[in-house]
Design a protein around this motif. Structure first.
Motif, PDB file in Angstrom:
ATOM      1  N   ASP A 180     -15.232 -64.776  55.006  1.00 46.52           N
ATOM      2  CA  ASP A 180     -14.064 -64.238  54.299  1.00 46.52           C
ATOM      3  C   ASP A 180     -13.333 -63.181  55.118  1.00 46.52           C
ATOM      4  N   LEU A 219     -17.432 -71.072  50.667  1.00 46.09           N
ATOM      5  CA  LEU A 219     -18.759 -70.850  51.229  1.00 46.09           C
ATOM      6  C   LEU A 219     -19.113 -71.750  52.412  1.00 46.09           C
ATOM      7  N   ASN A 264     -26.081 -54.487  57.346  1.00 46.27           N
ATOM      8  CA  ASN A 264     -25.393 -54.810  56.088  1.00 46.27           C
ATOM      9  C   ASN A 264     -25.185 -53.566  55.248  1.00 46.27           C
ATOM     10  N   ASP A 265     -23.957 -53.426  54.773  1.00 41.48           N
ATOM     11  CA  ASP A 265     -23.634 -52.304  53.895  1.00 41.48           C
ATOM     12  C   ASP A 265     -23.892 -52.735  52.450  1.00 41.48           C
ATOM     13  N   ALA A 291     -21.949 -65.871  55.774  1.00 37.45           N
ATOM     14  CA  ALA A 291     -21.505 -66.115  57.153  1.00 37.45           C
ATOM     15  C   ALA A 291     -22.432 -65.402  58.132  1.00 37.45           C
ATOM     16  N   LYS A 298     -20.908 -70.004  38.361  1.00 38.96           N
ATOM     17  CA  LYS A 298     -21.235 -71.369  37.916  1.00 38.96           C
ATOM     18  C   LYS A 298     -22.260 -71.351  36.781  1.00 38.96           C
TER      19      LYS A 298
HETATM   20  C1  LIG Z   1     -16.620 -65.264  41.642  1.00 36.92           C
HETATM   21  C2  LIG Z   1     -16.616 -66.057  42.908  1.00 36.92           C
HETATM   22  C3  LIG Z   1     -16.915 -67.403  42.863  1.00 36.92           C
HETATM   23  C4  LIG Z   1     -16.925 -68.155  44.018  1.00 36.92           C
HETATM   24  N1  LIG Z   1     -17.220 -69.466  43.917  1.00 36.92           N
HETATM   25  C5  LIG Z   1     -17.249 -70.222  45.025  1.00 36.92           C
HETATM   26  C6  LIG Z   1     -17.597 -71.580  44.949  1.00 36.92           C
HETATM   27  O1  LIG Z   1     -17.875 -72.114  43.862  1.00 36.92           O
HETATM   28  N2  LIG Z   1     -17.640 -72.304  46.088  1.00 36.92           N
HETATM   29  C7  LIG Z   1     -17.321 -71.745  47.297  1.00 36.92           C
HETATM   30  O2  LIG Z   1     -17.359 -72.454  48.308  1.00 36.92           O
HETATM   31  N3  LIG Z   1     -16.988 -70.447  47.404  1.00 36.92           N
HETATM   32  C8  LIG Z   1     -16.943 -69.669  46.300  1.00 36.92           C
HETATM   33  N4  LIG Z   1     -16.635 -68.352  46.401  1.00 36.92           N
HETATM   34  C9  LIG Z   1     -16.328 -67.801  47.742  1.00 36.92           C
HETATM   35  C10 LIG Z   1     -17.605 -67.539  48.545  1.00 36.92           C
HETATM   36  O3  LIG Z   1     -18.524 -66.851  47.737  1.00 36.92           O
HETATM   37  C11 LIG Z   1     -17.262 -66.733  49.787  1.00 36.92           C
HETATM   38  O4  LIG Z   1     -16.335 -67.452  50.572  1.00 36.92           O
HETATM   39  C12 LIG Z   1     -18.494 -66.423  50.647  1.00 36.92           C
HETATM   40  O5  LIG Z   1     -19.523 -65.915  49.863  1.00 36.92           O
HETATM   41  C13 LIG Z   1     -18.121 -65.424  51.747  1.00 36.92           C
HETATM   42  O6  LIG Z   1     -19.261 -65.081  52.499  1.00 36.92           O
HETATM   43  P1  LIG Z   1     -19.166 -63.928  53.602  1.00 36.92           P
HETATM   44  O7  LIG Z   1     -20.432 -63.950  54.366  1.00 36.92           O
HETATM   45  O8  LIG Z   1     -17.898 -64.011  54.348  1.00 36.92           O
HETATM   46  O9  LIG Z   1     -19.092 -62.555  52.771  1.00 36.92           O
HETATM   47  P2  LIG Z   1     -20.207 -61.759  51.954  1.00 36.92           P
HETATM   48  O10 LIG Z   1     -21.253 -62.623  51.403  1.00 36.92           O
HETATM   49  O11 LIG Z   1     -19.428 -60.881  51.021  1.00 36.92           O
HETATM   50  O12 LIG Z   1     -20.912 -60.839  53.053  1.00 36.92           O
HETATM   51  C14 LIG Z   1     -20.310 -59.738  53.649  1.00 36.92           C
HETATM   52  C15 LIG Z   1     -21.321 -58.618  53.758  1.00 36.92           C
HETATM   53  O13 LIG Z   1     -20.846 -57.668  54.715  1.00 36.92           O
HETATM   54  C16 LIG Z   1     -21.107 -56.359  54.215  1.00 36.92           C
HETATM   55  N5  LIG Z   1     -20.196 -55.407  54.880  1.00 36.92           N
HETATM   56  C17 LIG Z   1     -18.887 -55.194  54.646  1.00 36.92           C
HETATM   57  N6  LIG Z   1     -18.415 -54.250  55.485  1.00 36.92           N
HETATM   58  C18 LIG Z   1     -19.462 -53.860  56.259  1.00 36.92           C
HETATM   59  C19 LIG Z   1     -19.617 -52.925  57.305  1.00 36.92           C
HETATM   60  N7  LIG Z   1     -18.594 -52.206  57.755  1.00 36.92           N
HETATM   61  N8  LIG Z   1     -20.843 -52.790  57.836  1.00 36.92           N
HETATM   62  C20 LIG Z   1     -21.892 -53.517  57.416  1.00 36.92           C
HETATM   63  N9  LIG Z   1     -21.796 -54.422  56.444  1.00 36.92           N
HETATM   64  C21 LIG Z   1     -20.595 -54.599  55.869  1.00 36.92           C
HETATM   65  C22 LIG Z   1     -20.849 -56.511  52.730  1.00 36.92           C
HETATM   66  O14 LIG Z   1     -21.428 -55.451  52.001  1.00 36.92           O
HETATM   67  C23 LIG Z   1     -21.507 -57.860  52.451  1.00 36.92           C
HETATM   68  O15 LIG Z   1     -22.877 -57.728  52.166  1.00 36.92           O
HETATM   69  C24 LIG Z   1     -16.622 -67.558  45.264  1.00 36.92           C
HETATM   70  C25 LIG Z   1     -16.325 -66.195  45.330  1.00 36.92           C
HETATM   71  C26 LIG Z   1     -16.318 -65.443  44.167  1.00 36.92           C
HETATM   72  C27 LIG Z   1     -15.994 -63.985  44.242  1.00 36.92           C
END
Ligand SMILES: Cc1cc2nc3c(=O)[nH]c(=O)nc-3n(C[C@H](O)[C@H](O)[C@H](O)COP(=O)(O)OP(=O)(O)OC[C@H]3O[C@@H](n4cnc5c(N)ncnc54)[C@H](O)[C@@H]3O)c2cc1C
Length: 464
Positions: A302, A310, A34-35, A15, A51
């Motif tokens: 998330d 995703l 990023n943490d 995101a 996958k």
């Molecule tokens: C095992 C597994 C399988 C999945 N399979 C699928 C799939 O097949 N298809 C699908 O659509 N989705 C899937 N998902 C869900 C999908 O991966 C997530 O919805 C998506 O990756 C979320 O992205 P994000 O950017 O919100 O979070 P993230 O990629 O987790 O990024 C958040 C980042 O913020 C950082 N952070 C946190 N707090 C702080 C802070 N205070 N300061 C600075 N940085 C911080 C974290 O360290 C991290 O690097 C799966 C999830 C898992 C766990």
């Protein structure tokens, strides 16, 4: 660095990077914080490694059909779990490297550290205070692990640690039968482990249609024991971990906890924004603008606790990136909901879920795959598809399914819903023979037969 900056992005996951791509097109006065490791959770410990594990599991499982297909020697095949895990990590490294490209070269504008909000325009990281006109929060989520289970130590796995293992425990319990629990329980079983799956509710993989759920549970139970409807309790024993839930009482070597994920908002300082938070500590977010309340702050991926998939996280980031750099906050129409669980058969939901429908206002068409020609040829003849349409207009509203090639069927249905197509519009599409999509035509024809606007032909009549 200019003070104030135009934008601060907190979180370098899918995101956050999606937001960053938009921000970078419009200003150079930004930072992304990023943490922990960069490269996104999806690539490191989420979508991609899971996958990759499933691909190996399914390839090995195919041997069970070899005899029927006239291929001998299946009994001689064996699987090397450490080698499977090495391949998972090697692919993972490639996917992570691809994502690192986005932030490479940003220099001091990419900060590794844990950010904390001080106000609607101030953030602290590594002792440094930064100001910005807009803040995008994209902090992701963390696996939920009940505190009393923590003393189980290394016997307790989550998706954060699973793919890092050199090998896997022989006997494993997968606690939680949501999308991830279902995918991984089946994959681990197919890799030859002794797996027991447990879910607190009677439904699996987020399904809400009881008929599709029953078919999915039956399909899973053909491969492994699945205990549903009781809360699991874990306790440490010399021989391993004792897992109890209802009448189930087993000892395993390890437990994969798949109880869902919690938004990473703790300690972020959301209270400094002076905005109302719900019982889970999450502010109200308009998913059409990604704005938190009426602040110049956006909460995406998330972290906002909305859909945790995703493509939605990326769309959230895209919208926030545009709005954080725009003159006004624009409103975007979101895509038709789509969720896919990569079990076999695939489980999927497109558009409205069964639980969201007013049953009196809809028609339901269904197809089963036991006797479908293509499914039988491919030895994949099990599963069910249920399509919901508006009783009066014939609009396709949604579908839930547990079906072979369900990932593709669900995309087709999502497109139909997105384009506001009716059952008869969809029936005009050519259905090649023999394909799994013929199951969709069966369900559509059932809907068409019961519709007040029922037609005697799938084809449109010439108008001249
Ligand atoms: C095992 C597994 C399988 C999945 N399979 C699928 C799939 O097949 N298809 C699908 O659509 N989705 C899937 N998902 C869900 C999908 O991966 C997530 O919805 C998506 O990756 C979320 O992205 P994000 O950017 O919100 O979070 P993230 O990629 O987790 O990024 C958040 C980042 O913020 C950082 N952070 C946190 N707090 C702080 C802070 N205070 N300061 C600075 N940085 C911080 C974290 O360290 C991290 O690097 C799966 C999830 C898992 C766990």
């Amino acid at each position: 660095m200019r003070d104030p900056l135009d934008v601060i992005v907190i979180g370098g996951g899918s995101a956050g990077l999606s937001a960053l791509r938009e921000v970078m097109k419009r200003t150079q006065h930004f930072v992304v914080i990023n943490d922990g490791p960069w490269g996104t959770m999806c690539a490191r410990v989420g979508c991609m490694p899971s996958k990759a594990l499933i691909a190996a599991a399914n390839a090995f499982d195919a041997r069970r059909d070899f005899q029927d297909l006239g291929i001998s020697g299946a009994n001689g095949l064996s699987l090397d779990v450490p080698a499977v895990l090495r391949r998972v990590r090697s692919l993972r490294d490639e996917f992570v490297a691809g994502n690192l490209d986005v932030t490479e070269g940003l220099g001091e504008r990419a900060i590794t550290g844990r950010a904390r909000l001080l106000s609607v325009d101030r953030v602290r990281v590594n002792g440094l205070e930064l100001r910005a006109r807009r803040i995008i929060i994209a902090t992701g989520s963390t696996p939920i692990v009940p505190k009393p289970w923590l003393p189980l130590g290394e016997r307790l796995l989550t998706t954060d640690t699973l793919f890092e293992q050199e090998t896997l425990p022989n006997r494993i319990a997968v606690v939680g039968q949501g999308a991830l629990g279902v995918e991984l329980a089946q994959a681990l079983r197919r890799l030859g482990l002794d797996v027991v799956a447990l879910g607190e509710t009677k439904t699996v993989a987020g399904l809400t249609d009881p008929e599709v759920n029953a078919v999915a549970v039956e399909a899973l139970r053909r491969e492994l024991p699945v205990h549903l409807g009781d809360k699991a309790e874990l306790s440490s024993q010399a021989a391993g971990v004792r897992v109890r839930a209802g009448h189930t009482d087993v000892v395993v070597d390890g437990v994969l906890v798949a109880l869902g994920r919690r938004p990473n908002l703790e300690g972020l300082g959301l209270d400094a924004l002076g905005i109302e938070l719900d019982a889970d500590g999450v502010p109200n977010v308009d998913t059409r603008t990604m704005q938190a309340g009426s602040l110049p702050v956006f909460l995406v991926g998330d972290a906002n606790g909305e859909s945790a998939v995703l493509h939605e996280a990326s769309d959230d980031g895209h919208i926030a990136g545009l709005n954080a750099t725009g003159k006004t906050f624009e409103c975007f129409r979101r895509r038709a909901p789509l969720t896919i669980v990569f079990s076999e058969p695939n489980i999927a939901m497109a558009g409205k879920r069964f639980a969201e429908l007013d049953v009196a206002q809809v028609l339901i068409g269904e197809a089963r795959f036991e006797h479908q020609g293509r499914a039988r040829i491919a030895q994949r003849n099990s599963g069910m598809l249920r399509v919901y349409s508006d009783r009066h207009s014939g609009l396709v509203l949604g579908a839930e399914l547990c079906a072979p090639a369900g990932e593709h069927l669900a995309h087709l249905l999502a497109l139909a819903i997105e384009r506001a197509l009716t059952v008869s519009d969809l029936l005009r599409m050519p259905f090649y023979h023999p394909v799994f999509e013929e199951g969709l035509r069966t369900a559509l024809r059932q809907l068409s037969a019961h519709s007040p606007a029922s037609k005697d032909s799938d084809l449109a009549r010439c108008t001249e």
